[in-house]
Design a protein around this motif. Sequence first.
Motif, short mmCIF file in Angstrom:
data_model
loop_
_atom_site.label_atom_id
_atom_site.label_comp_id
_atom_site.label_asym_id
_atom_site.label_seq_id
_atom_site.Cartn_x
_atom_site.Cartn_y
_atom_site.Cartn_z
N ASN A 92 -1.62 7.72 -13.96
CA ASN A 92 -1.12 7.46 -15.93
C ASN A 92 0.22 7.75 -15.55
OD1 ASN A 92 -1.01 8.00 -17.97
ND2 ASN A 92 -0.71 9.81 -18.38
N LEU A 93 0.96 8.20 -14.23
CA LEU A 93 2.53 8.45 -13.87
C LEU A 93 2.70 6.73 -13.29
CD1 LEU A 93 2.90 11.73 -12.36
CD2 LEU A 93 4.02 10.99 -14.38
N VAL A 94 2.45 6.58 -12.67
CA VAL A 94 1.78 5.59 -11.23
C VAL A 94 2.05 3.76 -12.45
CG1 VAL A 94 1.61 3.67 -9.07
CG2 VAL A 94 1.55 6.07 -9.31
N ALA A 95 1.10 4.23 -13.13
CA ALA A 95 0.51 2.87 -13.99
C ALA A 95 1.65 2.77 -15.52
CB ALA A 95 0.26 2.93 -14.83
N SER A 96 2.81 4.17 -15.41
CA SER A 96 3.34 3.81 -16.34
C SER A 96 4.65 3.23 -16.29
CB SER A 96 3.86 5.54 -16.91
OG SER A 96 2.77 5.40 -18.13
N ILE A 97 4.90 3.29 -14.99
CA ILE A 97 5.82 2.43 -14.01
C ILE A 97 6.62 1.10 -15.07
CG2 ILE A 97 6.91 1.86 -12.35
CD1 ILE A 97 5.86 3.45 -10.81
N ASP A 98 5.64 0.35 -15.09
CA ASP A 98 6.27 -0.90 -16.02
C ASP A 98 4.79 -1.83 -15.67
OD1 ASP A 98 8.62 -2.99 -16.23
OD2 ASP A 98 6.37 -4.15 -16.28
N PRO A 99 4.44 -2.48 -17.18
CA PRO A 99 3.41 -2.94 -17.50
C PRO A 99 3.37 -3.65 -16.35
CG PRO A 99 4.28 -2.64 -19.93
CD PRO A 99 5.17 -2.31 -18.07
N ALA A 100 3.83 -4.58 -15.96
CA ALA A 100 3.99 -5.65 -15.36
C ALA A 100 3.54 -6.00 -13.71
CB ALA A 100 5.52 -6.67 -14.87
N VAL A 131 0.53 -2.40 -6.59
CA VAL A 131 0.86 -1.42 -5.32
C VAL A 131 -0.96 -0.69 -5.37
CG1 VAL A 131 2.91 -0.40 -5.14
CG2 VAL A 131 1.52 0.16 -6.98
N THR A 132 -1.38 -0.48 -4.32
CA THR A 132 -2.67 0.22 -3.96
C THR A 132 -2.43 1.87 -3.83
OG1 THR A 132 -3.61 -1.79 -2.86
CG2 THR A 132 -5.03 -0.48 -2.81
N THR A 152 7.45 11.68 -4.79
CA THR A 152 7.27 10.59 -4.01
C THR A 152 6.77 9.25 -3.79
OG1 THR A 152 6.23 11.76 -2.12
CG2 THR A 152 8.23 12.42 -2.16
N ILE A 153 5.77 9.72 -4.25
CA ILE A 153 4.87 8.44 -4.47
C ILE A 153 5.37 7.46 -5.86
CG2 ILE A 153 2.79 7.73 -5.49
CD1 ILE A 153 1.58 10.25 -3.86
N VAL A 154 5.39 8.18 -7.03
CA VAL A 154 6.00 7.52 -8.09
C VAL A 154 7.82 6.67 -7.61
CG1 VAL A 154 6.76 7.82 -10.49
CG2 VAL A 154 5.04 8.91 -9.66
N ASN A 155 8.26 7.48 -6.66
CA ASN A 155 9.72 6.55 -6.69
C ASN A 155 9.65 6.08 -5.63
OD1 ASN A 155 11.00 8.96 -7.93
ND2 ASN A 155 11.68 9.87 -5.96
N GLU A 156 8.42 5.92 -4.85
CA GLU A 156 8.37 4.41 -3.56
C GLU A 156 8.03 2.75 -4.54
OE1 GLU A 156 5.91 6.06 -0.14
OE2 GLU A 156 5.70 3.47 0.24
N ALA A 157 6.75 3.39 -5.67
CA ALA A 157 6.13 1.97 -6.69
C ALA A 157 7.24 2.07 -7.70
CB ALA A 157 4.90 3.26 -7.17
N PHE A 184 0.80 -1.73 -0.17
CA PHE A 184 -0.31 0.28 0.51
C PHE A 184 1.22 1.35 0.19
CE2 PHE A 184 -2.37 -3.23 2.04
CZ PHE A 184 -4.31 -3.22 0.58
N ILE A 185 0.42 2.11 -1.07
CA ILE A 185 0.97 3.74 -1.04
C ILE A 185 0.54 4.44 -0.72
CG2 ILE A 185 2.17 4.49 -2.05
CD1 ILE A 185 3.70 2.68 -3.77
N SER A 186 0.57 5.14 0.97
CA SER A 186 -0.24 6.35 1.05
C SER A 186 -0.32 7.67 0.33
CB SER A 186 -0.11 6.70 2.84
OG SER A 186 -1.13 7.99 3.31
N ILE A 187 -1.45 8.06 -0.06
CA ILE A 187 -1.18 9.58 -1.58
C ILE A 187 -1.21 10.16 -1.20
CG2 ILE A 187 -0.99 8.00 -3.51
CD1 ILE A 187 -3.46 8.38 -3.79
N MET A 188 -2.42 10.55 0.11
CA MET A 188 -3.62 11.30 0.34
C MET A 188 -4.11 11.44 1.95
SD MET A 188 -6.99 11.01 0.01
CE MET A 188 -7.47 13.12 0.32
N ARG A 189 -4.41 12.01 2.84
CA ARG A 189 -4.64 11.94 3.50
C ARG A 189 -5.94 13.29 4.71
NH1 ARG A 189 -0.56 9.32 7.01
NH2 ARG A 189 -1.54 9.45 8.86
N GLY A 190 -6.42 12.43 5.25
CA GLY A 190 -7.75 13.52 5.46
C GLY A 190 -8.72 13.29 4.91
N CYS A 191 -9.90 14.35 5.22
CA CYS A 191 -11.22 14.14 4.72
C CYS A 191 -11.78 15.63 5.59
CB CYS A 191 -11.72 13.13 4.70
SG CYS A 191 -13.53 13.38 4.41
#
Length: 442
Positions: free
Chosen positions: A221-229, A198-199, A182-187, A152-159
């Motif tokens: 779009n950015l995260v999905a483009s890291i790798d098709p696998a 990753v979720t 930082t999200i893309v690097n973590e993924a 899991f990757i936390s991308i935003m907080r609060g509501c």
Amino acid sequence: MTEKKKLYIETYGCQMNFSDSQIVGSIMADHEFETTSEIAEADLIFVNTCSIRDHAEQRVRARLKEFNRYKKKKPGLIIGVLGCMAERLKEQLIEEEKMVDVIVGPDAYRDLPRLLNIAEGGQKAINVILSADETYADIDPVRMESNGISAFISIMRGCENFCSYCVVPYTRGKERSRDPETIVNEARSLFENGYREVTLLGQNVNSYKSDKGIDFPGLMNLVASIDPALRVRFATSHPKDLSDELLKVMAAHPNICRSIHLPVQSGSDAVLKRMNRKYTRDWYLGRIAAIKHYLPNCAISTDIIAGFCSETEEDHLETMQLMEQVGYDYAFMFKYSERPDTLAAKKYEDNIPEETKGRRLQEIIALQQKLSHKSNKADIGKTFEVLAESTSRKSANELAGRNSQNKVVVFERGEYKPGDYVQVKITSCTPATLKGVVVEGV
Ligand code: SAH
Ligand code: SF4
Ligand code: F3S
């Protein structure tokens, strides 16, 4: 060499809380603590708590009594309460539960080492300050109990939606988005370390908006483009923010999983209005139609609350009728539990008798059971790409994984191992799982 002190951490509530516990694990590791799964050897016990329903809080209180037994045997053992219950109850919790030494809200985890110092000196320590910008973006979570395949990757907080029944805006504070880089690097780093899924997590992920102007479809779009696998999932989305643009980005990336969790809460306009959900039944059904249009094989799941203030029998039937109409693949279903200080607690009477709430919930569960089974039966004969995750609970000769629709698929292991993508043809099912055989060379 001094031996490291041991931290035992127990987590309740949503995935955000589990993700936060990994951040806490990382902060503590930098301060001479290592995590242990053996409560008896702990020098420090943290319980990361949830306030969403009264039952969630009662479970934690029962656990605190249990932890107190260890404390009596081991003077000096420190007990800390983290998360939403800490934020909701603040010092009141120390008064009510005398065994508690440290109270820390979800935005104050960086302060843990200082608070522990205070507690080690024999005083109670508390920090429940909420932040407008804390995202823990620079902290590399310690992935405890991870299968090494999905993370899991936390991308935003609060509501800031303030649904009238909900405590989250009060316990989690203002909405804020983490820096996209930082999200893309973590993924990417997870993928390079063998992870295959990753979720992206947040109370309301699709209202993600970074300072750099990137919105949720842009981030996906950015995260999905890291790798098709690398499979990408997300949770949870509020219907009001589920844009066509997001659906188009999903359609363009086969590795974004075909599964959307879209909590409806109720099928009645009158109830939705009192819930302050900001959409009508028709508008919600329009979003479902859009999902089916752009992503014909997408699974749809939901959350439902039974017995909200003044819910009539007709309102309840409208919820059940909507469930049939959408044909949910899966649902989380709850009885309404009034939370102190929420809009509903202030404005409406919690006037549905417990018995009626229970009966309505049972009807909703029975209907969903039928719908889930129907959805699974419709998969028999189809072939899915399954990401193998673990040995099946029932047999060492079988692997369990999930398909893109997030359904659990069990199949004979053969030469495969967790982390492999396997083509599986479904041969049978239960309401909860699909069973199949491996098809080679597809
Ligand atoms: N942020 C997410 C859900 C957070 S809580 C979203 O808005 O979709 C998860 C679920 O718990 C909610 O969708 C709702 O169905 C349920 N829930 C929240 N408050 C509740 C309450 N007071 N009583 C019963 N169920 C509740
Ligand atoms: Fe609660 Fe509504 Fe926010 Fe979800 S969107 S966390 S239900 S206030
Ligand atoms: Fe519970 Fe807090 Fe999550 S109330 S559901 S742990 S945000």
